[in-house]
Every structure is written in structure tokens, then in C-alpha cells.
Design a protein around this motif. Structure first.
Motif, PDB file in Angstrom:
ATOM      1  N   SER A  12       0.686  -0.833   0.043  1.00  0.00           N
ATOM      2  CA  SER A  12      -0.210   0.015  -0.181  1.00  0.00           C
ATOM      3  C   SER A  12       1.232   0.967   0.045  1.00  0.00           C
ATOM      4  O   SER A  12       1.870   0.705   0.298  1.00  0.00           O
ATOM      5  N   ASP A  13       0.592   2.502  -0.680  1.00  0.00           N
ATOM      6  CA  ASP A  13       1.254   3.927  -0.530  1.00  0.00           C
ATOM      7  C   ASP A  13       0.275   4.412   0.718  1.00  0.00           C
ATOM      8  O   ASP A  13       0.292   5.869   0.536  1.00  0.00           O
ATOM      9  N   ALA A  14      -0.736   4.214   1.628  1.00  0.00           N
ATOM     10  CA  ALA A  14      -1.176   4.644   2.281  1.00  0.00           C
ATOM     11  C   ALA A  14      -0.309   5.016   3.348  1.00  0.00           C
ATOM     12  O   ALA A  14       0.453   4.487   3.816  1.00  0.00           O
ATOM     13  N   ALA A  15      -0.299   6.876   3.466  1.00  0.00           N
ATOM     14  CA  ALA A  15       0.439   7.456   4.105  1.00  0.00           C
ATOM     15  C   ALA A  15      -0.055   7.648   5.449  1.00  0.00           C
ATOM     16  O   ALA A  15       0.506   7.913   7.037  1.00  0.00           O
ATOM     17  N   SER A  16      -1.263   7.219   5.546  1.00  0.00           N
ATOM     18  CA  SER A  16      -1.953   7.226   7.211  1.00  0.00           C
ATOM     19  C   SER A  16      -2.989   6.255   7.711  1.00  0.00           C
ATOM     20  O   SER A  16      -3.355   5.611   5.951  1.00  0.00           O
ATOM     21  N   VAL A  17      -3.490   5.970   9.276  1.00  0.00           N
ATOM     22  CA  VAL A  17      -4.786   5.360   8.992  1.00  0.00           C
ATOM     23  C   VAL A  17      -5.694   5.793   8.440  1.00  0.00           C
ATOM     24  O   VAL A  17      -6.501   3.947   7.467  1.00  0.00           O
ATOM     25  N   GLY A  18      -6.283   6.908   8.373  1.00  0.00           N
ATOM     26  CA  GLY A  18      -7.116   7.144   7.015  1.00  0.00           C
ATOM     27  C   GLY A  18      -7.270   6.966   6.013  1.00  0.00           C
ATOM     28  O   GLY A  18      -8.196   6.277   5.357  1.00  0.00           O
ATOM     29  N   ALA A  19      -5.983   7.271   5.414  1.00  0.00           N
ATOM     30  CA  ALA A  19      -6.260   6.459   4.081  1.00  0.00           C
ATOM     31  C   ALA A  19      -6.248   5.035   3.968  1.00  0.00           C
ATOM     32  O   ALA A  19      -6.515   4.257   2.660  1.00  0.00           O
ATOM     33  N   LEU A  20      -5.581   4.378   4.956  1.00  0.00           N
ATOM     34  CA  LEU A  20      -5.447   3.313   4.985  1.00  0.00           C
ATOM     35  C   LEU A  20      -6.988   2.860   4.595  1.00  0.00           C
ATOM     36  O   LEU A  20      -7.495   1.569   3.870  1.00  0.00           O
ATOM     37  N   LEU A  21      -7.708   2.878   5.384  1.00  0.00           N
ATOM     38  CA  LEU A  21      -9.258   2.781   6.089  1.00  0.00           C
ATOM     39  C   LEU A  21      -9.594   3.025   4.359  1.00  0.00           C
ATOM     40  O   LEU A  21     -10.616   2.345   3.641  1.00  0.00           O
ATOM     41  N   ALA A  22      -9.550   3.991   3.981  1.00  0.00           N
ATOM     42  CA  ALA A  22      -9.300   4.369   2.477  1.00  0.00           C
ATOM     43  C   ALA A  22      -9.944   3.212   1.073  1.00  0.00           C
ATOM     44  O   ALA A  22     -10.843   3.611   0.457  1.00  0.00           O
ATOM     45  N   GLU A  23      -7.755   3.178   1.660  1.00  0.00           N
ATOM     46  CA  GLU A  23      -8.706   2.173   0.587  1.00  0.00           C
ATOM     47  C   GLU A  23      -8.760   1.296   0.445  1.00  0.00           C
ATOM     48  O   GLU A  23      -9.560   0.340  -0.701  1.00  0.00           O
ATOM     49  N   LEU A  24      -9.166   0.613   2.050  1.00  0.00           N
ATOM     50  CA  LEU A  24      -9.978  -1.002   2.092  1.00  0.00           C
ATOM     51  C   LEU A  24     -11.218  -0.790   1.794  1.00  0.00           C
ATOM     52  O   LEU A  24     -12.422  -1.573   1.370  1.00  0.00           O
TER      53      LEU A  24
END
Lengths: 83, 152, 152, 83
Positions: D24-36
Motif C-alpha cells: 500500500s501507499d497509504a500515508a496514514s491510518v485514515g488513507a488505509l481505511l479509505a483504500e480498504l
């Protein structure tokens, strides 16, 4: 009338007995305490107005104005420290 | 055995067995226990043993009244008070109070309530016996009166 | 054994033995314990068993943090948290928390504090299994959040 | 970067897995959640804004603004119910 008196803990030691049967005319717990104080010595000391002790009449905590009847069990003891 | 039990005797108790017994009702979800233990520093600094005196008859009546009051205040499934008397050495258990309820808030509150009232209302007296044989009657603590007062 | 112990495993515990172990220090005068038990009425009305899941690693860290916080707040001589995992039948113990101190107020407060935080902070999840085999994950209770909030 | 994801309890059942390794390239927990969430289905449902769940980053509770680095362990789970 006949009263059964019980003493516990420090008061038992101070009075040199754990119980006695008393022939008394005291109409109340307060009057009985006055009668015991009049014995002098440890009785006057331990039951003086400023001292902290408890009285149970027939196994329920009682105050000085509680009335007495023949056959009553009156216990006098220090504040409790169990638990 | 009755779900609400009071025992005053010299015998030891098995706290684990009593906790298990009070857990047996399928409505019980929380069991709180208190064990009081003879400790070295009481009114004296080198306590070797306690001598526990009580007022037979009044003791049982006052403990029954305390348990009835706890049952009126909280939904308890079961409770036990076992208070020992006689001579107890350093480290020995003095008293066991166990309360059982569906939920922990009631079990905790009732156990603490029973202990606070037991310390101020039940006719027991402790004498401390030092290692050198000297002894003294324990003085009542104003902190115990305060602890009991908060329930009124 | 260390005076402050955390255990997370499927094994049963002996509450009486743990209470006795935490009473051994001559400075200890009060030992409070909490036992949580599988009860019939949870989110469902005919619970036969619970399945306890947890997050290995984080569980132990969060319990250690909770115990450290309790030690910072109260003068404790010893404490134990033993939380079971896996399948536990109706009536079986789930969790044991024991606290030991010189005086009862600290032991009671610390035990209740540990339970309130354990219920809201430690990564355990309960699944209820009914007698007919149906199962559901237990929902978190707002009363538990409220109980934990009073310590802040 | 490589992330280790863990799911527990209801979320484990809903996602049909208890862990996965994600590039993943998610920079934050929030970005990771959006990706999921972008996976749709149970992911979009369970991780929707209104749903209550918790995120732990390397075994400590974390908020959406927590930054991510390669090798991080991110756990997503419902509110806890032990004790």
C-alpha cells in the motif's frame, strides 16, 4: 429487678470480669451507667462522660434513654474493631 | 446450602471454594470477594498475632441485619460473611466476604458496603499480640466510621 | 513469582490459591478479588458457552499498562490479572483479578479500576453460543464505557 | 510499502480472513481505511464512517491521522467485550 451485664475487650480487662448479674432499680440505660460509675475506680474512669463506649440492650445498640426491664441483657463495650 | 450465609467461628475458610459455590447459579456473572489478613503493622509495628473477641448472639444478629440491608440495596444472588474468632497468626485470614450478582457494579458495591458496616457495626474486637508477648486492644479508626458514613 | 502477574491462557485458575499467594507479604491486610463467570442471560437468553478471542501481543501490553496505571494510583503490594481465552461453558470462570494492599480502600478501588479498564481497553471479544448452536458476537456496553470514564 | 493487517471478532467474520499482507501507499491510518473501503461489499459496509470500530497501530490504539511506515502492523476490530 435482675439485669445481666456483659463486658467486652478493654472494658472486660478494666473491670476484671466479663459478666455479672445485678439487682438494680435503674429505669434506663443512663441510670444504670450512673449506678456503675458510682462504684468508683475503673468504673468511674471507663464510663466517664467523655469516654467513648457503646451499650447494647438485648443485643441491639441502645442509647442512654432506653428503658430497662427485669431479665434484660445489657452489654457495655468499646467501639468495634473487627473485619 | 443457603445462598446467604453467615459464619462466625475459629475455623479457616477456603475462599476459592466459596467463590465457586456462589458462582453456581446460572444468573451469576460477577463474584467479588474480600479477605482481611493479619498484618505486621497495625496499631503496633511488630504484630505476631491477633486475638479476636466477639459477642456471641449479637454478632450473628448484626451480620444478618447487614446482609439484609445489602440485599435491599443491590440485586444479589448470593453472599457470604465468614468472620473468624480466637487467635490468628501473622498472615492468617481474618474475614471473608463474598458477593455474587449478575453484574459487577452490584457485586463490588455490596462487598464494600458489607465490609464498611462489618468494621463499624458488628461486635468484634481485635487484640494485637507482639512477638515479645506484649498485647493491646486495637483502637477504632475514624476512617472506618467515615467509610461506613458514605452509604447513609 | 512476581507480585504483579498477568496471564492470558485457556487454563482454569484457582482463585483461593491466588488470594493466598497475594496475602503472603506481611504488609498485606486486604485482598480483593473479582471473578467473572459465564452466565445464561447475556445478549441472548439461553447462553450455553462463550468463545473468547483476543489479540495476542497487544493483550499482554494493554494489561501491563492497566496494571502500571493502577500501581501509580494506589499503594498496591501485589496484583494478578488472569484472563482466559477459548471456549468456556456456562458457569465457568472467565477472568480473575486480585489486588492486595495494606488497607481495604486501595484494594477495592484498584480491583474495580482494573475491571473497568479491562472491559473497555483490553482486546478481548466474546462470542455467545446458544444451546441450539447459534452464536453471535457480544456488543460492547455503553455502561462499561461509563464505568471506565469515572476514573478519568 | 508492506503492511500487516489483522482483523478480529465480527470484522474477521465479515471480511472472511483474520490477516493479510498488503502492499500500500497509504500515508496514514485514515488513507488505509479509505483504500480498504474502496474494495466495496463488507469492506465498505463495516468500515463506513458511521460504524464503530477501533484501529491499533503496532498494538497501540491509533486514530485516523496516525502515520504509517513499512512493516507496520495494523489491526482493525470492534469495541472490546472481555472481562
Amino acid at each position: 429487678m435482675k439485669l445481666k451485664l456483659l463486658y467486652f475487650a478493654r472494658l472486660k480487662d478494666a473491670f476484671g470480669r466479663d459478666h455479672e448479674t445485678l439487682e438494680s432499680d435503674a429505669a434506663s440505660v443512663g441510670a444504670l451507667l450512673a449506678e456503675l460509675r458510682a462504684r468508683g475506680g475503673a468504673w468511674a474512669d471507663e464510663l466517664a462522660e467523655g469516654r467513648v463506649f457503646r451499650v447494647a440492650l438485648n443485643q441491639e445498640l441502645a442509647t442512654a434513654d432506653a428503658g430497662l426491664a427485669t431479665g434484660d441483657e445489657v452489654a457495655i463495650f468499646p467501639p468495634v474493631t473487627g473485619g | 446450602m443457603d445462598a446467604f450465609t453467615i459464619r462466625v467461628d475459629a475455623a479457616a475458610f477456603d475462599a476459592g471454594q466459596e467463590i465457586a459455590r456462589l458462582s453456581a447459579d446460572p444468573g451469576v456473572g460477577a463474584v467479588v470477594s474480600f479477605v482481611g489478613v493479619v498484618r505486621r503493622h497495625g496499631d503496633g509495628d511488630n504484630v505476631a498475632a491477633l486475638e479476636l473477641e466477639h459477642y456471641p448472639g449479637m454478632t450473628e444478629k448484626s451480620l444478618a441485619a447487614i446482609v439484609a440491608e445489602a440485599r435491599a440495596r443491590w440485586p444479589l444472588s448470593a453472599a457470604l460473611i465468614h468472620h473468624r474468632v480466637g487467635r490468628l497468626a501473622l498472615g492468617e485470614p481474618i474475614v471473608l466476604v463474598v458477593t455474587a450478582s449478575a453484574h459487577r457494579a452490584a457485586a463490588f458495591a455490596a462487598c464494600e458496603f458489607l465490609m464498611d458496616f462489618l468494621k463499624t457495626q458488628a461486635p468484634f474486637w481485635k487484640k494485637e499480640i507482639d512477638a515479645d508477648g506484649h498485647s493491646r486492644w486495637v483502637e477504632a479508626k475514624s476512617s472506618d466510621e467515615g467509610a461506613a458514613g458514605r452509604w447513609q
